[in-house]
Design an enzyme around this catalytic site. Structure first.
Site, PDB file in Angstrom:
ATOM      1  CE  LYS A 178      -3.704  -2.006   2.884  1.00 24.75           C
ATOM      2  NZ  LYS A 178      -4.884  -1.812   2.020  1.00 24.75           N
TER       3      LYS A 178
ATOM      4  NE  ARG B  95     -10.898 -10.061  -1.520  1.00 25.69           N
ATOM      5  CZ  ARG B  95     -11.262  -9.139  -2.405  1.00 25.69           C
ATOM      6  NH1 ARG B  95     -11.558  -9.506  -3.640  1.00 25.69           N
ATOM      7  NH2 ARG B  95     -11.315  -7.872  -2.078  1.00 25.69           N
TER       8      ARG B  95
END
Length: 457
Positions: free
Chosen positions: A237, A311
């Site tokens: 990020k 996920r």
């Protein structure tokens, strides 16, 4: 010091707070003396939400007027614990806010401050409430405080082992059982995606399981995404995207607190709490874009993006939960920025494979003023997760419908016959609002507790 105190019999000593709006202001002014009317005129008070007037009396403040929206009882008193001078207050019988319990809850939640590393500048003002109100609100206030504290604590002091400790504390209090798979035990236990996400950290990944309740009761499984910090992995990020990633375990915080509420209320369920707890870090053994993982459910998943890690840790937990054929699985996760783009920071995205479940929890959310919004499991969008080397990928090149495709990924691990709900929650307040101070936040906690209380009453 508790922001709510129990009303005692005898002489009233609290300063009364009256909620007002444009429609009620004339009647309010008719009850004031000349000096108080003059004071209102001199201060320019207008009965708009958030406006505040301290009316003078012989011995100091005689009464407090606060502008309120009668449709937003949580916000009516939510900013007052630190706007009012320290002291004891009570909601007047007169006023435009009918739900006194929700108003009191707003006061209590607005009094929250995270003081682990810096002492609060002052104590909050206190609100007098009835014994029944205090009993009803105390568990919800404690659970909300736990979510906020867990999310606000930086990762140095809130790693996977600390989430495990929070679960063990609940287990000790409620005589529940805890089991853990730590580090390579995850591979031995067939939880490969949890291991893959967390293996690069110096803190070993783990899956924490709490079980409670009679085996004969309906089975309920709560799952919380416990990514204690998310660098994004090798798909790292940017700095502004990484700044608040201590909050990426917000789903775990919700599931832990909700499990505590379920056990404290002694709901007649066989409860299982699952928290896959990891740090998504970078080192020589970090998972790579293009890697293929064979999941617990047997599906092969291509890692399209290492920053779609939530996920991955959830899918093994979901598969494990589904093996138990419970009555209901609910998972909580700070899963996608796309949900924030679609609905903003204050409105969690609800996904479920049952319309009846959606109707029930949305109704509960309305009653307790803990908003949720349903988004669709639009299955044609599964094509956005196609892979040419694996059964499917964890992400794809399209930036469209990111919250939907994340939910669709999770759905692949839930049998069609299984009742399932997924909440994509921000778990955070970017700034201060009445009853919602900046920082970690419980979103959907009260809605789901009411829903579960009604479902298993």
């Amino acid at each position: 010091m508790s922001p709510l105190i129990e009303r005692k019999s005898g002489k009233r000593t609290a300063i009364l707070i009256e909620t007002v709006d444009a429609g009620s202001m004339a009647a309010t002014e008719a009850r004031l003396d000349a000096a108080q009317k003059q004071w209102l005129a001199a201060t320019g008070f207008r009965p708009v939400p958030g406006a505040l007037a301290l009316l003078p009396g012989v011995d100091g403040v005689a009464r407090v007027l606060v502008g309120a929206d009668r449709h937003l009882p949580m916000a009516a008193l939510g900013a007052l614990p630190y706007r009012l001078p320290e002291g004891v207050y009570e909601l007047a019988a007169e006023g435009v806010v009918d739900d006194r319990d929700l108003a009191a809850l707003g006061w209590a939640l607005g009094a929250y401050r995270f003081d682990r590393y810096r002492a609060a500048e002052r104590k909050p003002a206190q609100l007098v409430v009835s014994p029944s109100t205090l009993r009803a609100l105390a568990p919800v206030i404690a659970a909300t405080t736990q979510v906020r504290n867990l999310v606000n604590t930086p990762t140095e002091d809130m790693g996977p082992e600390h989430l495990a400790q929070a679960i063990r504390e609940h287990a000790e209090e409620h005589k529940a059982k805890v089991r853990e798979w730590v580090g390579d035990e995850l591979l031995e236990g067939n939880f490969p995606t949890i291991h893959a996400v967390g293996r690069a950290s110096h803190r070993p990944p783990r899956l924490i399981e709490l079980t409670w309740g009679k085996a004969s009761n309906p089975k309920l499984v709560l799952i919380g995404k416990g990514v204690c910090f998310d660098t994004g992995g090798l798909d790292i990020k940017p700095s502004d995207g990484m700044r608040w990633m201590k909050k990426d375990m917000g789903g775990a915080a919700h599931a832990i607190a909700l499990a505590g509420l379920v056990m404290a209320a002694k709901l007649p369920v066989r409860l299982t709490l699952l928290v896959p707890a990891v740090e998504n870090a970078i080192s020589g053994n970090a998972m790579r874009p293009g890697d293929v993982i064979r999941t617990r459910a047997g599906h092969t998943v291509e890692v399209d993006n290492t920053d779609a890690e939530g996920r991955l840790v959830l899918c093994d937990a979901l598969a494990f939960a589904a093996e138990q054929s419970p009555d209901l699985i609910v998972d909580f996760a700070t899963l996608t920025g796309a949900a924030r783009v679609a609905l903003g920071p204050e409105l969690p995205a609800l996904f479920t494979n049952r319309d009846t479940l959606a109707d029930h929890v949305l109704g509960a959310a309305d009653v307790v003023h803990d908003p949720l919004w349903r988004l669709p499991l639009w299955r044609p969008y599964r094509r956005m997760l196609e892979s040419y080397v694996a059964d499917f990928a964890n992400a794809g090149p399209s930036r469209h419908a990111g919250a939907v495709t994340a939910a669709l990924y999770l759905e692949r691990f839930v049998p069609d016959s299984q009742n399932w709900m997924h909440l994509d929650t921000y778990s955070w307040n970017d700034g201060d609002r009445p009853a919602h101070p900046r920082g970690g936040e419980a979103q959907g906690l009260r809605a789901f507790f009411r829903f579960l209380s009604e479902r298993y009453a």
